[in-house]
Scaffold this active site. Structure first.
Site, PDB file in Angstrom:
ATOM      1  CG  ASP A  93      76.995  23.776  74.839  1.00 61.22           C
ATOM      2  OD1 ASP A  93      77.227  22.575  75.080  1.00 61.22           O
ATOM      3  OD2 ASP A  93      77.721  24.711  75.242  1.00 61.22           O
ATOM      4  CG  ASP A  94      74.873  21.761  78.173  1.00 64.49           C
ATOM      5  OD1 ASP A  94      75.808  21.291  77.500  1.00 64.49           O
ATOM      6  OD2 ASP A  94      75.037  22.152  79.340  1.00 64.49           O
ATOM      7  CG  ASP A 132      77.077  19.218  73.862  1.00 66.28           C
ATOM      8  OD1 ASP A 132      75.985  19.347  74.444  1.00 66.28           O
ATOM      9  OD2 ASP A 132      78.098  19.867  74.194  1.00 66.28           O
ATOM     10  CG  HIS A 133      75.951  16.662  76.983  1.00 65.58           C
ATOM     11  ND1 HIS A 133      75.191  17.477  77.775  1.00 65.58           N
ATOM     12  CD2 HIS A 133      77.085  17.346  76.700  1.00 65.58           C
ATOM     13  CE1 HIS A 133      75.857  18.612  77.969  1.00 65.58           C
ATOM     14  NE2 HIS A 133      77.002  18.566  77.323  1.00 65.58           N
ATOM     15  CB  CYS A 190      81.199  20.413  76.263  1.00 70.31           C
ATOM     16  SG  CYS A 190      79.829  21.323  76.984  1.00 70.31           S
ATOM     17  CG  HIS A 203      84.783  22.503  75.551  1.00 67.93           C
ATOM     18  ND1 HIS A 203      83.512  22.831  75.980  1.00 67.93           N
ATOM     19  CD2 HIS A 203      85.623  22.820  76.560  1.00 67.93           C
ATOM     20  CE1 HIS A 203      83.594  23.306  77.202  1.00 67.93           C
ATOM     21  NE2 HIS A 203      84.857  23.310  77.575  1.00 67.93           N
TER      22      HIS A 203
HETATM   23 CA    CA Z   1      77.519  20.646  76.230  1.00 68.01          CA
END
Ligand code: CA
Length: 501
Positions: free
Chosen positions: A48-49, A337-338, A87, A141
């Site tokens: 995540d992130d 995810d980004h 997300c 998510h």
């Molecule tokens: Ca994320």
């Protein structure tokens, strides 16, 4: 049909040192043999992130020995792009193999089963072709799981978000204040948030990512004798930046460097920026205006610590694969995810079309492959068809990506002409619009439009001279023709940017 030369044959690592012939998934690409479904397992690792501030991406300030090890055995995609930098839209696109304009999931509330109910997701496709499909931690998510993707129900560890006495006391006090004002802290808009960082003295598995790694290790031992697609999603380095103290201690706080471009890109429209409300919602963060330099340093320190914490958990999974003798038949794929703005452009969090938000890490490690760094433009929507091809799983109809398996064999071959991302935005005094953004080898080009309105605005960044996207050159008269060309290319879309060979 090509045939394998002796050099290629040896290069693919087929002549197993132990004298054991291992059939290689890339053989199918060379017309030698199709991988049979179930021959290779998949360990699928969403993070995540996670921005590409990782050792094997050329970031010496971070400590990520396990991702570096994965990269040293696999392909590090240096120019991978998510399709929308937040997300659920990003994950939905990746897991359905469709782009946001097809999934129509642009926010954190919409479930794709309401917009494209019959889509077959990546884990579901593996489940339908002889695989045990299991997910744990953050894959879809939060609250938007998809039951039919899995062979057994998705699971996640129940862990506290904050772990120090001080934080627990703070949360209690903040909740009491909400109740005293006559509101319900369980309601989303009154939910309280503690500090954006914390360094508790706790074992790793008191926190989510340590606990989810425990679950995955246990699961590997349960499923090791059958083909599996195991998705294990880590939630760090997402805010709040909470990691056991030992990971904070890996870094010299005073030596942490702040972003060298803490300003909006010159001539960029104001709405292209984010107000980073996500970070502002944490305790002690400013409700408007910039953070202080010391807060910035603490946030970057926390992001690094949380990244190293997550990295250590991935290392545990890789070690367990080795211990179980599964490494030679398991494909590992890790993706963030980004991206994330760590003070770049004076911004924090994601939620933009800038390179800092849409550029994400992607590492894949296929047994026996030649390790490589690949600079081709690839997209997250490509992961679905790639894993299918590598594992001999047929492709369902309607996928909007292209298998990058040929790049694992030959990382320098000509590939896509562009990668596409997008982000919706309210454009002041005009309405709700969309920014469609395209990364070519040299440029980032973004077009902002509002449906049914006569509104169009462009951003253009020249990565050859401005890799940090500090100056929007779209309005310069000398670039008028270039803007016209890039707009045409953007309108031709992903179908117009496919690999030609
Ligand atoms: Ca994320």
């Amino acid at each position: 049909m090509q045939s394998l030369s002796r050099r290629e044959f040896l290069g693919l690592g087929l002549a197993g040192a132990a004298g054991m012939m291992v059939r290689h998934p890339l053989m199918s690409l060379l017309g030698q043999a199709e991988a049979a479904a179930g021959e290779y397992n998949v360990l699928f690792l969403p993070v995540d992130d996670l921005r590409p501030t990782i050792g094997c991406y050329g970031a010496p300030m971070i400590q990520t020995p396990n991702l570096d090890r994965m990269g040293a055995e696999g392909t590090v995609f240096t120019r991978a792009y998510c399709q929308q930098a937040v997300c659920s839209p990003s994950r939905t696109s990746l897991l359905t193999g469709c782009r946001p304009d097809t999934t129509r999931v642009y926010d954190l509330q919409t479930h794709f089963r309401d917009t494209i109910p019959d889509v077959v997701t990546l884990p579901e496709q593996f489940k339908a072709h002889a695989y045990h499909s299991q997910g744990m931690g953050k894959v879809y998510h939060g609250g938007l799981d998809d039951e039919q993707s899995w062979s057994v129900p998705h699971s996640r560890p129940r862990c506290k978000s904050w772990a120090t006495e001080e934080s627990i006391e703070l949360m209690k006090r903040l909740r009491e204040e909400v109740i005293a004002a006559g509101n319900d802290p369980k309601e989303k808009k009154y939910r309280v948030r503690g500090y954006p960082w914390e360094a508790p003295e706790v074992p790793d598995n008191v926190l989510h990512d340590g606990a989810v790694a425990d679950m995955a290790i246990e699961t590997l031992n349960e499923v090791k004798d059958r083909p599996f697609f195991l998705a294990c999603g880590f939630i760090k380095p997402h805010l709040p930046f909470i990691a056991p103290r030992k990971y904070w201690d890996l870094y010299d706080h005073d030596a942490i460097e702040l972003a060298d471009n803490p300003f909006a890109p010159e001539d960029a429209p104001q709405y292209a920026l984010t107000k980073w409300g996500e970070l502002r919602s944490y305790y002690g963060m400013p409700k408007q205006g910039p953070v202080t330099d010391e807060q910035a340093r603490q946030l970057i320190h926390g992001y690094y610590a949380a990244t190293s914490f997550m990295d250590a958990q991935i290392g545990r999974l890789m070690d367990e694969l080795e211990r179980l003798g599964l490494r030679e038949k398991t494909i590992i794929v890790m993706w963030g995810d980004h991206g994330w703005q760590l003070g770049d452009h004076g911004l924090w969090c994601k939620h933009t079309n800038f390179e800092t938000s849409v550029h994400s890490p992607l590492i894949i490690s296929v047994p026996g492959q030649q390790p490589a760094t690949c600079d081709a433009l690839v997209e997250f929507v490509d992961i679905y068809p790639s894993l299918c091809e590598l594992c001999g799983v047929p492709l369902p109809e309607g996928l909007e990506g292209t298998s990058f398996a040929p790049l694992i064999e030959d990382p320098t071959r000509l590939w896509k002409a562009a990668a596409f991302s997008q982000y919706p935005r309210c454009i002041p005094e005009v309405g709700r619009g969309m920014g469609h953004s395209m990364r070519t080898d040299r440029y980032r080009f973004t077009e902002w439009r509002v449906p049914d309105k006569d509104f169009c605005e462009y951003e253009l960044y020249d990565h050859e001279v401005d890799p940090k996207e500090n100056v929007n050159i779209a309005k310069r008269p000398e670039n008028a023709e270039l803007v016209t060309q890039l707009a045409e290319q953007l309108h031709a879309g992903w179908q117009g940017a496919l690999p030609t060979s």
